[in-house]
Design an enzyme around this catalytic site. Structure first.
Site, PDB file in Angstrom:
ATOM      1  N   SER A 142       0.830  -1.195   0.000  1.00  0.00           N
ATOM      2  CA  SER A 142       0.000   0.000   0.000  1.00  0.00           C
ATOM      3  C   SER A 142       0.865   1.247   0.000  1.00  0.00           C
ATOM      4  O   SER A 142       1.999   1.232   0.507  1.00  0.00           O
ATOM      5  CB  SER A 142      -0.894   0.024   1.246  1.00  0.00           C
ATOM      6  OG  SER A 142      -1.547   1.273   1.395  1.00  0.00           O
ATOM      7  N   TYR A 155      -2.483  -0.283  10.092  1.00  0.00           N
ATOM      8  CA  TYR A 155      -2.603  -0.822   8.739  1.00  0.00           C
ATOM      9  C   TYR A 155      -1.310  -0.576   7.969  1.00  0.00           C
ATOM     10  O   TYR A 155      -0.769  -1.489   7.334  1.00  0.00           O
ATOM     11  CB  TYR A 155      -3.780  -0.151   8.028  1.00  0.00           C
ATOM     12  CG  TYR A 155      -3.813  -0.382   6.533  1.00  0.00           C
ATOM     13  CD1 TYR A 155      -4.280  -1.579   6.004  1.00  0.00           C
ATOM     14  CD2 TYR A 155      -3.365   0.605   5.644  1.00  0.00           C
ATOM     15  CE1 TYR A 155      -4.293  -1.791   4.629  1.00  0.00           C
ATOM     16  CE2 TYR A 155      -3.389   0.405   4.283  1.00  0.00           C
ATOM     17  CZ  TYR A 155      -3.852  -0.798   3.766  1.00  0.00           C
ATOM     18  OH  TYR A 155      -3.864  -1.005   2.418  1.00  0.00           O
TER      19      TYR A 155
END
Length: 267
Positions: A142, A155
């Site tokens: 990500s 995250y």
């Protein structure tokens, strides 16, 4: 790596990027073992595969359940043949809160899905991949792994773990037939919030940020496989933040904070 006739395992194949990777691989002539936690999602993927559905084998599995994951290689080989590629797409985000307000149950869940899950798959399939004439591991990370997103700190930490897992694995596999690619998506138009069990009906849904269509993201990942790319960025935001972070980590953090701070609850 040529995908025609090869067998790929794709996690998160029931929706979003994972579904589009599976469909793009099928369209290229590959066979796909699609993994997801919900059977109805996989059924929809099979339906969208159309004429290619005969080369799609669905497997309902929770990737955090190690015993179930370790049993997959034999099941997939029985259904489709020896596996040539593993694409780790499945992942979830955390509730949009600061670390100070993040519950330990949520912490454990995000770590288990985003880090332990891909590692379970790698441990399960790598021995077989090493026996193939040519093989590929793709791990989806990500933009949040290299540029901090407020309210998504954990995250981002799990995805940063995926980064080094991928880079270290590539180093360890030098001289073998297995290559490794890590994917850095920016904002993608998926249902990751809802699929993570979060209600994002407020500010996040109202965001006007430009997003990449899941189909385009899936196509980019399959292109990376065929071109033997080691790393790819998906989306203009991912590219901008990549360069900003290398220029100045503080600049990158400030840019993202200013754009995302309204998603956080009041301190």
């Amino acid at each position: 790596m040529e995908t025609q006739g090869k067998v790929f395992v794709v996690t998160g194949a029931g929706n979003g990027i994972g579904r589009e990777v599976a469909l793009a691989l099928l369209a290229s002539g590959a066979k796909v073992a699609g993994l997801d936690i919900k059977s109805d999602w996989l059924e929809e993927t099979a339906g969208r595969a159309g004429a290619h559905a005969s080369r799609f084998a669905p497997f309902v599995v929770d990737i955090t359940h190690r015993k179930d994951v370790l049993a997959l290689p034999k099941k997939v080989a029985s259904a489709l043949g020896p596996v040539d590629g593993l694409v780790n797409v499945a992942g979830i985000i955390q509730p949009f809160v600061r670390i100070n307000d993040l519950e330990f149950d949520d912490i454990d869940h995000v770590i288990n899905v985003n880090l332990h899950g891909p590692l379970n798959l790698i441990k399960a399939f790598l021995p077989g991949l090493l026996s193939r004439p040519e093989a590929k591991i793709v791990n989806v990370s990500s933009m949040g792994s290299y540029a901090p997103v407020p309210g998504q700190t954990l995250y981002g930490a799990t995805k940063a773990g995926i980064n080094l897992l991928s880079e270290g694995l590539r180093s360890e596999l030098r001289g073998s037939t297995v290559s490794v690619c890590v994917v850095y998506p920016g904002a993608i138009g998926t249902n990751i919030a809802a699929n993570s069990g979060l209600d994002m009906s407020g500010a996040a849904e109202a965001s006007t940020r430009k997003v990449v269509a899941p189909k385009d993201a899936g196509a980019a990942i399959v292109r990376a496989i065929t071109k033997d790319e080691k790393r790819i960025l998906i989306g203009q935001d991912a590219s901008i933040m990549w360069h900003a972070n290398h220029l100045s980590p503080d600049l990158a953090a400030t840019l993202i904070y200013n754009g995302m701070k309204d998603l956080l609850p009041p301190a």
